[in-house]
Design a protein around this motif. Structure first.
Motif, PDB file in Angstrom:
ATOM      1  N   ALA A  20       0.837  -1.194   0.000  1.00  0.00           N
ATOM      2  CA  ALA A  20       0.000   0.000   0.000  1.00  0.00           C
ATOM      3  C   ALA A  20       0.869   1.239   0.000  1.00  0.00           C
ATOM      4  CB  ALA A  20      -0.904  -0.011   1.225  1.00  0.00           C
ATOM      5  N   SER A  21       0.375   2.279  -0.571  1.00  0.00           N
ATOM      6  CA  SER A  21       1.124   3.523  -0.587  1.00  0.00           C
ATOM      7  C   SER A  21       0.322   4.578   0.145  1.00  0.00           C
ATOM      8  CB  SER A  21       1.397   3.956  -2.031  1.00  0.00           C
ATOM      9  OG  SER A  21       0.181   4.283  -2.655  1.00  0.00           O
ATOM     10  N   ARG A  22       0.993   5.659   0.511  1.00  0.00           N
ATOM     11  CA  ARG A  22       0.333   6.719   1.225  1.00  0.00           C
ATOM     12  C   ARG A  22       0.675   8.022   0.546  1.00  0.00           C
ATOM     13  NH1 ARG A  22       2.252   9.989   5.193  1.00  0.00           N
ATOM     14  NH2 ARG A  22       0.720  10.929   6.580  1.00  0.00           N
ATOM     15  N   ARG A 107       5.078   3.826  13.056  1.00  0.00           N
ATOM     16  CA  ARG A 107       5.489   4.047  11.662  1.00  0.00           C
ATOM     17  C   ARG A 107       4.791   5.258  11.077  1.00  0.00           C
ATOM     18  NH1 ARG A 107       5.388  -0.648  10.551  1.00  0.00           N
ATOM     19  NH2 ARG A 107       7.610  -0.966  10.839  1.00  0.00           N
ATOM     20  N   GLU A 111       6.598   8.544   9.694  1.00  0.00           N
ATOM     21  CA  GLU A 111       6.394   9.022   8.314  1.00  0.00           C
ATOM     22  C   GLU A 111       6.001  10.482   8.312  1.00  0.00           C
ATOM     23  OE1 GLU A 111       4.975   4.799   6.255  1.00  0.00           O
ATOM     24  OE2 GLU A 111       3.549   6.420   6.568  1.00  0.00           O
ATOM     25  N   TRP A 125      17.434   5.541   8.798  1.00  0.00           N
ATOM     26  CA  TRP A 125      16.352   5.246   9.737  1.00  0.00           C
ATOM     27  C   TRP A 125      15.623   3.956   9.361  1.00  0.00           C
ATOM     28  CZ3 TRP A 125      14.378   5.956  14.303  1.00  0.00           C
ATOM     29  CH2 TRP A 125      13.023   5.674  14.529  1.00  0.00           C
ATOM     30  N   ALA A 126      15.287   3.809   8.113  1.00  0.00           N
ATOM     31  CA  ALA A 126      14.544   2.630   7.680  1.00  0.00           C
ATOM     32  C   ALA A 126      15.358   1.379   7.977  1.00  0.00           C
ATOM     33  CB  ALA A 126      14.217   2.718   6.196  1.00  0.00           C
ATOM     34  N   GLY A 127      14.768   0.472   8.702  1.00  0.00           N
ATOM     35  CA  GLY A 127      15.450  -0.767   9.044  1.00  0.00           C
ATOM     36  C   GLY A 127      16.407  -0.651  10.213  1.00  0.00           C
ATOM     37  N   SER A 128      16.482   0.499  10.838  1.00  0.00           N
ATOM     38  CA  SER A 128      17.389   0.656  11.984  1.00  0.00           C
ATOM     39  C   SER A 128      16.776  -0.010  13.220  1.00  0.00           C
ATOM     40  CB  SER A 128      17.647   2.134  12.246  1.00  0.00           C
ATOM     41  OG  SER A 128      16.465   2.769  12.688  1.00  0.00           O
ATOM     42  N   ARG A 132      12.835  -0.619  13.776  1.00  0.00           N
ATOM     43  CA  ARG A 132      12.301  -2.000  13.781  1.00  0.00           C
ATOM     44  C   ARG A 132      11.535  -2.277  15.071  1.00  0.00           C
ATOM     45  NH1 ARG A 132      17.402  -4.264  12.227  1.00  0.00           N
ATOM     46  NH2 ARG A 132      17.333  -5.501  14.118  1.00  0.00           N
ATOM     47  N   ARG A 133      11.879  -1.562  16.133  1.00  0.00           N
ATOM     48  CA  ARG A 133      11.192  -1.799  17.408  1.00  0.00           C
ATOM     49  C   ARG A 133      10.106  -0.762  17.676  1.00  0.00           C
ATOM     50  NH1 ARG A 133      16.134  -4.127  18.190  1.00  0.00           N
ATOM     51  NH2 ARG A 133      15.922  -6.274  18.862  1.00  0.00           N
ATOM     52  N   ASP A 134       9.663  -0.119  16.633  1.00  0.00           N
ATOM     53  CA  ASP A 134       8.504   0.785  16.745  1.00  0.00           C
ATOM     54  C   ASP A 134       8.731   1.889  17.764  1.00  0.00           C
ATOM     55  OD1 ASP A 134       6.143  -1.944  16.276  1.00  0.00           O
ATOM     56  OD2 ASP A 134       7.096  -0.600  14.835  1.00  0.00           O
ATOM     57  N   SER A 139       9.098   9.504  21.144  1.00  0.00           N
ATOM     58  CA  SER A 139       9.668   8.831  22.322  1.00  0.00           C
ATOM     59  C   SER A 139      10.823   9.649  22.865  1.00  0.00           C
ATOM     60  CB  SER A 139      10.187   7.444  21.955  1.00  0.00           C
ATOM     61  OG  SER A 139       9.148   6.530  21.846  1.00  0.00           O
TER      62      SER A 139
ATOM     63  N   ALA B  12       9.030   4.340  27.003  1.00  0.00           N
ATOM     64  CA  ALA B  12       8.787   5.436  26.068  1.00  0.00           C
ATOM     65  C   ALA B  12       7.390   5.406  25.491  1.00  0.00           C
ATOM     66  CB  ALA B  12       9.825   5.361  24.952  1.00  0.00           C
ATOM     67  N   PRO B 351       6.146   4.524   0.139  1.00  0.00           N
ATOM     68  CA  PRO B 351       6.401   4.923   1.532  1.00  0.00           C
ATOM     69  C   PRO B 351       6.930   3.793   2.390  1.00  0.00           C
ATOM     70  CG  PRO B 351       4.343   5.856   0.784  1.00  0.00           C
ATOM     71  CD  PRO B 351       4.798   4.939  -0.307  1.00  0.00           C
ATOM     72  N   LYS B 397      21.027  -1.465   1.936  1.00  0.00           N
ATOM     73  CA  LYS B 397      19.901  -1.908   2.756  1.00  0.00           C
ATOM     74  C   LYS B 397      18.600  -1.694   2.001  1.00  0.00           C
ATOM     75  CE  LYS B 397      19.163   0.427   6.551  1.00  0.00           C
ATOM     76  NZ  LYS B 397      19.315   0.907   7.940  1.00  0.00           N
ATOM     77  N   THR B 399      14.506  -2.106   2.631  1.00  0.00           N
ATOM     78  CA  THR B 399      13.391  -2.390   3.553  1.00  0.00           C
ATOM     79  C   THR B 399      12.093  -2.300   2.764  1.00  0.00           C
ATOM     80  OG1 THR B 399      13.327  -0.050   4.189  1.00  0.00           O
ATOM     81  CG2 THR B 399      14.592  -1.535   5.581  1.00  0.00           C
ATOM     82  N   ARG B 522       6.863  -9.027  20.561  1.00  0.00           N
ATOM     83  CA  ARG B 522       6.451  -7.817  21.249  1.00  0.00           C
ATOM     84  C   ARG B 522       4.932  -7.845  21.331  1.00  0.00           C
ATOM     85  NH1 ARG B 522       9.403  -5.814  17.183  1.00  0.00           N
ATOM     86  NH2 ARG B 522       7.685  -4.583  16.345  1.00  0.00           N
TER      87      ARG B 522
END
Lengths: 321, 900
Positions: A20-22, A107, A111, A125-128, A132-134, A139, B12, B351, B397, B399, B522
């Motif tokens: 899906a795209s946004r 996410r 975005e 950032w993507a895949g960091s 990955r841990r939301d 935060s 957080a 995206p 990378k 994703t 999680r």
């Protein structure tokens, strides 16, 4: 390996195109001007317990800069929240809520921010790890405040230690970097937005990051100490230690984890300390004759092998010159 | 005063409780704590809006006091001295209003301006067009205020002993050798065992000698405080060239000076050493420049980073305490440079799908001129190392989010450190060592006249280590249900190591491969409850080469000549033919004499004599030793966490982690290590003005090491004189049996288990809106208890001091040799308590008064300091340093004014 990699890449790309795209454009129906903000600040005014208006002190609030958002640019048009339909027991939340109660998916929050803050420090950032841990941007970042806490190394730790509790405890150890006194911040070594280095290092590797302050260890040396050259954290634990010089294990045992030759081989025990049984030969040796083992006492190995990070002396092969 | 942060934050993702942050420093950081003055004079709506939206400036002035000076307390906070100090901070902001047409924004911040850790930052921007920032930062690192030295010239590169310095020696023990125990009248004038086996006090001549030494040398010891300063300037520029393009540049210069302790060897024979107060005088310049492109889909970055390190201290020279006419020298860290080009780019196909590629190319160089001294009998093979490492890296990378519930990631990383430093041959004697009586076996091979080099010479070649890493990662994250995510990951890491131009492979682990699988779950069970469990397992396989040490000693590939007779191969040839390592055969004294090459290269089944490969010291390691950073390994990592918002007022968190590394093929060195940690945290909000966060952390670190204090196989049957043959304890009953098995004695194998436990607790109390809303109080307490226990199993042998050649024979049944079992080390403990209390009282809407009271106490015990005192060390000059300990309070009062 190559074939598997190519296959994987094809699968991912295929999956990506089918995803899906946004919309990437500004949120339709929003107005970034003050007039547009007034839709929100009509209620969220100076009497708000949380000082939302403080955003106008920050770069986000500079209206003369056409890049800056309005309230709805980030939170969405939020028609339901604005209109608050009759009969609703509680006012519906905004379209994108950066708070905790009913927070939008991490996410989606990211975005929203990355719509403007793309590239640069956030290139990876993507895949960091955090992505990955939301872990959403909010935060760590505080947007509706005169000063974002993470932009100051003194208050930055508050954000990091919300999750990284081991490091929070370690900075109070007897040997530590000056984090607890605010002379360093976590971002001096880490890029929390993502990095190609391990453990979100600010530079491409752990050593490159350490060398930004400790360039005297970089060399290259004539006589290099291999574990030093490969990874500083082979021996050091950078957040704090009960051992001198942020060492994971104190010397001489740290050295004996790798060295057994010559005088690094023998045992070091309490018997070799001043007054120990080996030093006194079970009490037989008079005081003048006693000689505690120099490889154990005081600075032990480092009394002689002080150039342990590498030596450039032609006779420095043993890191003692 | 310095800023000390204590964070009582919850997870957080949960409702953010108001932080109680106690700053001993700058009240000007508005986000750190609420400005209390708003309660002093209620503001009109317009005024309140103005205060919320307009740039705000604050100025803080005051005075503080430190009750007791301590370098450890003031290690980094600038408060090392007892007495009063000024408090001066400011935070000025200005520029156009948010609702104006102006893009101008500026700020100037100064912190700790009254002490040695001051900071100053100024920035100016036309937002959206450009930004300039300037900064200055000063940091003082206090190292020791208990260090003592007899050297004058501390802080310079020439350290001299006083003109009347006498060589410390204890003549009743040995009239010639350096013996630092002479500096203490207790140990220096104590009785000693004579060569005839009597315990006798020093005679008059000996007493006079020791007293003369004490009178000459001890007064020279004086306190010299060790600390370093860092002064850092930086400037930066960012220019928006267009909507998408930005140019950035920055420069940072850092200068360091001061004095720090450094061990220095005075004699390689007797391992004499001193801890010198060496000067620090360095400058590091860092430069960066970059061009950046960013659009909604694509990003691109190209940048340069350069770091140039200058060390203005080229060498250290000092008087040898064993012979003050001698001045050994040692090098210092060489000046060096690093220049790097970085390129990165990314493209978002959608995206949820992004490809990122990053690469870098770097050059690290060092060309400091070599020092030359008398230890180099053949001079230098080159004038400098001309060292060069080329570092290249690539990271790709991808994703993707093919569905809303599924996230995928794949990453490949390449990192190559190519060390192109030339290999050279360096011939040297160890520190201050005279050439020995016997000639080297390699004079002829080197084209030298017989006897030019002696058998105790080192003939080494440097080993420029290179390393290449290939790493691939696959990750998948799937939302199996609302609020439940399962993640799986796999990593493969391959490392190749080598040296250019060494005569043989230099690497213990030329190739290593490691695979890691990980899983994570999680779960958000309710909005108030979330949990996480993660586990990773890694296995690393290495083809370990225990003979990589040979690359250091090129003479291992040369057949030794005279005075060695009969060798038909080199050390390397012998090891290849026999399949042995430098440790030689695992055997005791041979029943029949060895012949041929075995007799030469493994005499009596002992280690290969180091003189046969051109080294004064044994270089080879025990078979079964694996350097842990490149040894076979199995690794387990377990993480778990629980986050519970139990009620509107109460939140609870718990986290646990467990890491274990098992070096399953290592018989010596690090065998195993383990880290476990438990973190508990809670926060209770009584009301909007009162909350109590608390935390507790426990960390447990363990490691196990094995070694062997092996000796040599000999045929000696007694100690001192015939009849002294008994051994008490250990694995053998007689001296002959013990010596026949000197190399393989199982009682000499030792194990050391280290366990470090650390407990940290903390709590914060914050109470606001007291006294009609004008007063807020905050306090926090942090305590740390860390202790390291070192337990040792094994033992060592010591001769009976009365088993001497000229002494009467030992009485029947009296052992000539004792086996002395290992004893645990005294625990190393550290107790730290930090208490801070702060009060803020609003005088008016624009001003407030801050009061601070802080107390900090540290108590530590560390056996290492026992060996730094007068009378404890034989070969190490004492420094009389004391374990860290302090009990210090800091008080402060300051006035803060805010203006717009």
């Amino acid at each position: 390996m190559m074939l598997r990699g190519a296959t994987l890449l094809a699968v991912l790309l295929l999956g990506a195109w089918s995803g899906a795209s946004r919309a990437e454009e500004a949120v339709p129906g929003t107005d970034r001007s003050l007039k547009g903000d007034a839709v929100c600040t009509h209620c969220h005014d100076e009497t708000e317990a949380k000082p939302v208006l403080s955003i106008y002190k920050t770069p986000h609030g500079v209206k003369a800069d056409e890049r800056t958002p309005g309230c709805q640019s980030c939170h969405g048009a939020s028609a339901a929240h604005v209109k608050n339909p009759e009969g609703a027991s509680t006012r519906p939340l905004v379209d994108i809520n950066f708070g905790v109660r009913g927070a939008a998916a991490a996410r989606l929050q990211a975005e929203t921010c990355l719509g403007c803050h793309t590239g640069g420090q956030r290139e990876h950032w993507a895949g960091s790890e955090h992505e990955r841990r939301d872990v959403p941007c909010t935060s760590c970042h505080v947007i509706h405040a005169g000063q974002d806490r993470v932009m100051n190394r003194v208050t930055q730790q508050e954000a990091c230690f919300a999750c990284h509790k081991t490091q929070r405890a370690q900075i109070h150890r007897i040997s530590a970097h000056p984090l607890a006194v605010g002379e360093m911040g976590c971002s001096d070594c880490h890029n929390p937005h993502g990095s190609i280095g391990p453990v979100l290092m600010a530079k491409n590797s752990i050593n490159e990051t350490c060398y930004t302050c400790h360039a005297e260890r970089r060399g290259p040396f004539l006589w290099s100490h291999q574990p030093v050259q490969e990874d500083c954290t082979t021996c050091h634990t950078p957040h704090g230690s009960n051992n001198p010089a942020l060492l994971k294990v104190r010397t001489p045992w740290l050295c004996q984890q790798c060295h057994t030759s010559d005088h690094s081989g023998p045992m070091n025990s309490g018997a070799n300390l001043p007054g120990g049984n080996a030093t006194t030969v079970n009490g037989l040796l008079p005081l003048a004759n006693q000689s505690p083992r120099s490889q154990l006492n005081a600075r032990n190995c480092l009394s002689c092998h002080s150039m342990v990070h590498g030596s450039n002396h032609p006779a420095g092969a043993r890191f003692s010159k | 005063m310095t800023a000390e942060i204590f964070s009582m934050t919850t997870n957080a993702n949960k409702k953010v409780r108001r932080r109680a942050v106690l700053l001993t420093q700058c009240v000007l950081l508005g986000t750190a704590f609420a400005w209390r003055a708003d309660a002093a004079e209620p503001a009109s709506g317009e005024q309140a809006t103005r205060e919320l939206t307009q740039p705000t400036s604050e100025l803080e002035v005051g005075v503080g006091d430190v009750t007791q000076g301590s370098y450890k307390f003031g290690e980094y906070n600038g408060l090392q001295h007892e007495g009063a100090f000024p408090i001066l901070n400011f935070d000025l902001s200005g520029g156009g209003l948010y609702n104006s047409d102006s893009l101008e924004r500026w700020s100037a911040r100064g912190a700790d301006l009254g002490i040695d850790t001051r900071q100053l930052d100024v920035d100016y921007a036309q937002q959206g067009k450009f930004r300039i920032d300037l900064g200055y930062d000063q940091l003082r690192h206090n190292i020791s205020d208990t260090y003592q030295t007899p050297y004058s010239g501390a802080g310079t590169d020439l350290l001299l002993l006083p003109s009347g310095w006498l060589k410390p020696r204890v003549p009743q023990v040995n009239p010639n050798n350096l013996n630092d125990r002479a500096l203490s009248p207790i140990t220096g004038l104590a009785s000693a065992v004579t060569t005839s086996g009597q315990v006798a006090p020093p005679n008059a001549t000996q007493r006079a000698a020791v007293n003369a030494i004490i009178n000459a040398d001890v007064p020279a010891f004086h306190n010299y405080n060790l600390y370093t300063n860092r002064y850092r300037w930086n400037a930066g520029l960012a220019v928006n060239l267009s909507r998408h393009w930005q140019f950035t540049a920055g420069v940072r210069q850092e200068r360091r000076d001061g004095t720090q302790p450094l061990g220095a060897i005075s004699s390689g024979v007797q391992e004499n050493s001193v801890i010198l107060p060496v000067p620090i005088d360095t400058v590091t310049e860092q430069y960066d420049a970059g061009l950046r492109y960013a659009s909604s889909r694509a990003t691109f970055d190209i940048g340069y980073y350069g770091s140039i390190f200058h060390n203005n201290v080229k060498s250290i020279t000092w008087n040898d305490p064993a012979d003050s006419t001698q001045t050994p020298s040692m090098s210092s860290a060489p000046s060096n440079q690093f220049h790097q080009l970085n390129i990165a780019g990314g493209y978002s196909f959608t995206p949820g799908t992004r490809l990122t590629v990053a690469g870098s190319y770097g050059r690290s160089t060092q060309n400091e001129a070599f020092l030359s001294d008398a230890s180099l009998p053949l001079g230098l093979p080159a004038t400098s190392a001309d060292a060069l490492i080329i570092s290249t890296a690539l990271d790709v990378k991808l994703t993707a989010r093919p569905t809303r519930a599924l996230n995928l990631g794949a990453e490949y990383r390449f990192d190559d450190q190519d060390n192109r430093t030339s290999v050279g041959r360096f011939v040297f004697y160890d520190a201050n060592m005279q050439p020995g009586p016997n000639p080297s076996a390699f004079n002829a091979a080197l084209g030298l006249a017989p006897g030019t080099l002696r058998s105790n010479v080192n003939i080494f070649e440097n080993r420029p280590h290179s390393r290449r890493l290939n790493q691939a990662d696959l990750n998948a994250d799937y939302a199996v249900a609302a609020g439940h995510n399962v993640a799986l990951g796999y990593r493969w890491q391959g490392i190749q190591r080598h040296c250019h131009d060494t005569w043989i492979t230099c690497e213990n682990a030329a190739t290593s491969n490691e695979s890691t699988v990980r899983g994570e779950w999680r779960a958000n069970w309710l909005e108030q409850l979330s949990t996480r469990v993660a586990y990773a397992y890694s296995t690393r396989a290495v083809d370990y080469n225990p003979n990589a040490w040979l690359a250091l000693v090129p003479m291992a590939n040369v057949v030794p000549g005279a005075p060695v007779v009969g060798a038909t191969t080199s050390v390397y040839g012998y090891l290849t033919q026999s399949g042995l390592t430098g440790w030689g055969p695992a055997a005791g004294f041979p029943a029949t004499p060895l012949t041929g090459n075995a007799a030469i290269f493994s005499p009596n089944n002992n280690i290969v004599p180091q003189s046969l490969y051109g080294s004064r010291d044994n270089v080879s390691e025990l078979p079964g030793m694996r350097r842990f950073d490149m040894a076979d390994r199995r690794r387990h990592k377990l993480r778990s966490s629980l986050d519970w918002q139990a009620s509107e007022r109460l939140s609870l968190q718990a986290e646990g982690e467990f890491n274990k590394d098992d070096y399953q093929h290592s018989e010596y060195g690090l065998l195993q290590s383990q880290i476990s940690a438990l973190h508990l945290e809670g926060s209770y909000v009584f009301n909007d003005n009162f909350e109590l966060p608390v935390f507790y952390s426990h960390e447990d670190l363990r490691s196990s090491i094995a070694g062997d204090g092996f000796g040599s196989n000999t045929g000696a049957a007694f100690v001192g004189r015939p009849g002294n043959t008994l051994v008490a304890g250990g694995c053998y009953a007689t001296v002959l049996e013990k010596n026949h098995n000197g190399k393989i004695d199982p009682c000499l194998r030792w194990f050391t288990d280290m366990r470090e436990r650390a407990d940290t607790f903390g709590l914060t109390l914050a109470r606001n809106n007291l006294s009609g809303g004008r007063l807020s109080l905050a306090g926090d307490v942090v305590g740390t208890l860390a202790r390291t226990h070192i337990s040792v199993r094994g033992g060592s042998y010591a001769n009976n001091p009365f088993a001497l050649a000229n002494a009467p024979p030992l009485a029947p049944g009296v052992p000539a040799v004792f086996f002395i079992p290992a004893v645990d080390l005294p625990p190393v403990t550290t107790r730290i308590l930090e208490i801070r209390l702060r009060a803020q009282f609003a005088l008016s809407r624009a001003s407030q008064l801050n009061l601070l009271a802080a107390y900090q106490r540290l108590k530590s015990s560390d056996f290492a300091y026992d060996g730094m005192q007068f009378g404890t060390g034989t070969e190490q000059l004492p420094t009389n340093e004391q374990p860290y300990s302090y009990s210090t309070a800091v008080f402060g009062i300051s006035y803060v004014h805010r203006f717009f």
